[in-house]
Write a protein that holds these residues in place. Structure first.
Motif, PDB file in Angstrom:
ATOM      1  N   UNK A 263     123.727  81.068  15.997  1.00  0.00           N
ATOM      2  CA  UNK A 263     124.348  79.825  16.290  1.00  0.00           C
ATOM      3  C   UNK A 263     123.221  78.707  16.133  1.00  0.00           C
ATOM      4  N   UNK A 264     123.175  77.759  15.160  1.00  0.00           N
ATOM      5  CA  UNK A 264     122.003  76.804  15.051  1.00  0.00           C
ATOM      6  C   UNK A 264     120.699  77.724  15.405  1.00  0.00           C
ATOM      7  N   UNK A 265     120.276  78.720  14.667  1.00  0.00           N
ATOM      8  CA  UNK A 265     119.294  79.698  15.029  1.00  0.00           C
ATOM      9  C   UNK A 265     118.106  79.362  14.513  1.00  0.00           C
ATOM     10  N   UNK A 266     116.939  79.484  15.186  1.00  0.00           N
ATOM     11  CA  UNK A 266     115.556  79.239  14.564  1.00  0.00           C
ATOM     12  C   UNK A 266     115.078  80.315  13.785  1.00  0.00           C
ATOM     13  N   UNK A 267     114.547  79.977  12.427  1.00  0.00           N
ATOM     14  CA  UNK A 267     114.132  80.983  11.789  1.00  0.00           C
ATOM     15  C   UNK A 267     112.380  81.111  12.011  1.00  0.00           C
ATOM     16  N   UNK A 268     112.051  82.343  12.226  1.00  0.00           N
ATOM     17  CA  UNK A 268     110.633  82.657  12.349  1.00  0.00           C
ATOM     18  C   UNK A 268     109.829  82.506  11.208  1.00  0.00           C
ATOM     19  N   UNK A 269     108.884  81.571  11.156  1.00  0.00           N
ATOM     20  CA  UNK A 269     108.262  81.237   9.674  1.00  0.00           C
ATOM     21  C   UNK A 269     106.605  81.810   9.904  1.00  0.00           C
ATOM     22  N   UNK A 270     106.151  82.069  11.200  1.00  0.00           N
ATOM     23  CA  UNK A 270     104.918  82.797  11.167  1.00  0.00           C
ATOM     24  C   UNK A 270     104.866  83.575  12.340  1.00  0.00           C
ATOM     25  N   UNK A 271     104.200  84.943  12.123  1.00  0.00           N
ATOM     26  CA  UNK A 271     103.854  85.539  13.163  1.00  0.00           C
ATOM     27  C   UNK A 271     102.544  86.123  13.634  1.00  0.00           C
ATOM     28  N   UNK A 272     101.770  85.963  14.574  1.00  0.00           N
ATOM     29  CA  UNK A 272     100.740  86.226  14.961  1.00  0.00           C
ATOM     30  C   UNK A 272     100.410  87.674  14.812  1.00  0.00           C
ATOM     31  N   UNK A 273      99.180  88.037  14.901  1.00  0.00           N
ATOM     32  CA  UNK A 273      98.796  89.450  14.588  1.00  0.00           C
ATOM     33  C   UNK A 273      99.072  90.340  15.906  1.00  0.00           C
ATOM     34  N   UNK A 274      99.410  90.057  16.943  1.00  0.00           N
ATOM     35  CA  UNK A 274      99.383  90.743  17.995  1.00  0.00           C
ATOM     36  C   UNK A 274     101.098  90.795  18.191  1.00  0.00           C
ATOM     37  N   UNK A 275     101.848  90.406  17.501  1.00  0.00           N
ATOM     38  CA  UNK A 275     103.424  90.281  17.622  1.00  0.00           C
ATOM     39  C   UNK A 275     104.111  91.530  16.827  1.00  0.00           C
ATOM     40  N   UNK A 276     104.771  92.199  17.555  1.00  0.00           N
ATOM     41  CA  UNK A 276     105.413  93.310  16.862  1.00  0.00           C
ATOM     42  C   UNK A 276     106.761  92.849  16.394  1.00  0.00           C
ATOM     43  N   UNK A 277     107.416  93.101  15.062  1.00  0.00           N
ATOM     44  CA  UNK A 277     108.712  92.923  14.498  1.00  0.00           C
ATOM     45  C   UNK A 277     109.453  93.973  14.872  1.00  0.00           C
ATOM     46  N   UNK A 278     110.873  93.706  15.697  1.00  0.00           N
ATOM     47  CA  UNK A 278     111.712  94.824  16.046  1.00  0.00           C
ATOM     48  C   UNK A 278     112.848  94.963  15.252  1.00  0.00           C
ATOM     49  N   UNK A 279     113.459  93.578  14.924  1.00  0.00           N
ATOM     50  CA  UNK A 279     114.623  93.859  13.856  1.00  0.00           C
ATOM     51  C   UNK A 279     114.494  92.611  12.830  1.00  0.00           C
ATOM     52  N   UNK A 280     115.046  92.776  11.700  1.00  0.00           N
ATOM     53  CA  UNK A 280     114.920  91.676  10.801  1.00  0.00           C
ATOM     54  C   UNK A 280     116.232  91.443  10.173  1.00  0.00           C
ATOM     55  N   UNK A 281     116.458  90.205   9.597  1.00  0.00           N
ATOM     56  CA  UNK A 281     117.761  89.951   8.694  1.00  0.00           C
ATOM     57  C   UNK A 281     117.304  89.501   7.449  1.00  0.00           C
ATOM     58  N   UNK A 282     117.506  90.173   6.531  1.00  0.00           N
ATOM     59  CA  UNK A 282     117.120  89.934   5.052  1.00  0.00           C
ATOM     60  C   UNK A 282     115.601  89.695   5.083  1.00  0.00           C
ATOM     61  N   UNK A 283     114.844  90.657   5.469  1.00  0.00           N
ATOM     62  CA  UNK A 283     113.501  90.700   5.512  1.00  0.00           C
ATOM     63  C   UNK A 283     112.965  89.422   6.603  1.00  0.00           C
ATOM     64  N   UNK A 284     113.382  88.854   7.187  1.00  0.00           N
ATOM     65  CA  UNK A 284     113.083  87.746   8.003  1.00  0.00           C
ATOM     66  C   UNK A 284     113.058  88.457   9.537  1.00  0.00           C
ATOM     67  N   UNK A 285     111.929  88.195  10.493  1.00  0.00           N
ATOM     68  CA  UNK A 285     111.973  88.888  11.589  1.00  0.00           C
ATOM     69  C   UNK A 285     112.902  87.914  12.548  1.00  0.00           C
ATOM     70  N   UNK A 286     113.733  88.751  13.416  1.00  0.00           N
ATOM     71  CA  UNK A 286     114.714  87.929  14.285  1.00  0.00           C
ATOM     72  C   UNK A 286     114.602  88.392  15.796  1.00  0.00           C
ATOM     73  N   UNK A 287     113.979  89.674  15.863  1.00  0.00           N
ATOM     74  CA  UNK A 287     113.658  90.083  17.133  1.00  0.00           C
ATOM     75  C   UNK A 287     112.319  90.693  17.298  1.00  0.00           C
ATOM     76  N   UNK A 288     111.497  90.288  18.062  1.00  0.00           N
ATOM     77  CA  UNK A 288     109.968  90.417  17.980  1.00  0.00           C
ATOM     78  C   UNK A 288     109.411  90.585  19.697  1.00  0.00           C
ATOM     79  N   UNK A 289     108.330  91.071  19.820  1.00  0.00           N
ATOM     80  CA  UNK A 289     107.896  91.444  21.052  1.00  0.00           C
ATOM     81  C   UNK A 289     106.475  91.357  20.975  1.00  0.00           C
ATOM     82  N   UNK A 290     105.667  90.364  22.078  1.00  0.00           N
ATOM     83  CA  UNK A 290     104.410  90.374  22.085  1.00  0.00           C
ATOM     84  C   UNK A 290     104.037  90.639  23.681  1.00  0.00           C
ATOM     85  N   UNK A 291     103.528  91.856  23.884  1.00  0.00           N
ATOM     86  CA  UNK A 291     103.114  92.177  25.357  1.00  0.00           C
ATOM     87  C   UNK A 291     104.610  92.113  26.344  1.00  0.00           C
TER      88      UNK A 291
END
Length: 188
Positions: free
Chosen positions: A127-155
């Motif tokens: 719903x009016x959702x943000x799109x991740x456009x850049x991910x830092x090196x210590x961020x882990x991508x946990x889920x994607x939508x059409x290749x775009x990260x949508x669930x992420x974890x850092x520490x």
């Protein structure tokens, strides 16, 4: 299993009630946090979706911006909560996002998300959702939508572009509570 976990849900604006209800169903003791002092004694914190500009304005007004930065426990941010935690705002997760990039309110949608660890697809409500456009090196991508990260974890910070609280799938909240329990063992 989650009894005794005190989880705060930032209750300034947005979908805090839905997060509260999911966490209570999972056995957590949930506190609606509106002031900086409300964060004391919490094991984890959720920053819900809503309007990120409003959430940030109110957080500054009530000193919650400083309190959230100083909060030592795990944090879950969904939709607007992801924006609040991103590098351009509170700087607690090394991601850059494009606000409302998945479309206006009328373009809201649900989709199955690819879980990176190969688990069954996760249902996401956008719903009016943000799109991740850049991910830092210590961020882990946990889920994607059409290749775009949508669930992420850092520490200790978990962020989602979507609204996991609006589905019957509780895996995002369960993962967050796992982080909280892990943090309690590390701190003990």
């Amino acid at each position: 299993m989650n009894h005794g976990l005190r989880i705060g849900v930032l209750a300034l604006q947005g979908g805090f009630r839905e997060h509260r209800d999911v966490l209570r169903r999972l056995g957590a003791d949930v506190v609606e946090a509106r002031l900086a002092d409300d964060l004391h004694g919490l094991d984890g914190l959720v920053i819900p979706g809503g309007e990120s500009t409003t959430i940030m304005r109110l957080a500054r007004l009530y000193g919650l911006d400083r309190a959230i930065r100083a909060f030592p426990g795990p944090i879950l941010g969904t939709c607007a909560g992801m924006i609040v935690l991103d590098r351009a705002h509170l700087g607690m997760v090394d991601v850059a996002v494009d606000r409302n990039a998945y479309g206006r309110q009328v373009a809201s949608f649900e989709a199955d998300l690819a879980v990176v660890d190969g688990g069954s697809p996760l249902r996401g409500v956008f719903i009016r959702a943000p799109r991740v456009v850049d991910v830092g090196p210590s961020v882990q991508v946990l889920a994607t939508l059409d290749g775009d990260p949508v669930l992420l974890r850092e520490g200790r910070v978990l962020v989602a572009s979507f609204h996991p609280e609006l589905t019957d799938d509780t895996r995002v909240h369960e993962r967050f509570l796992d982080l909280v329990r892990e943090g309690m063992h590390v701190g003990a």
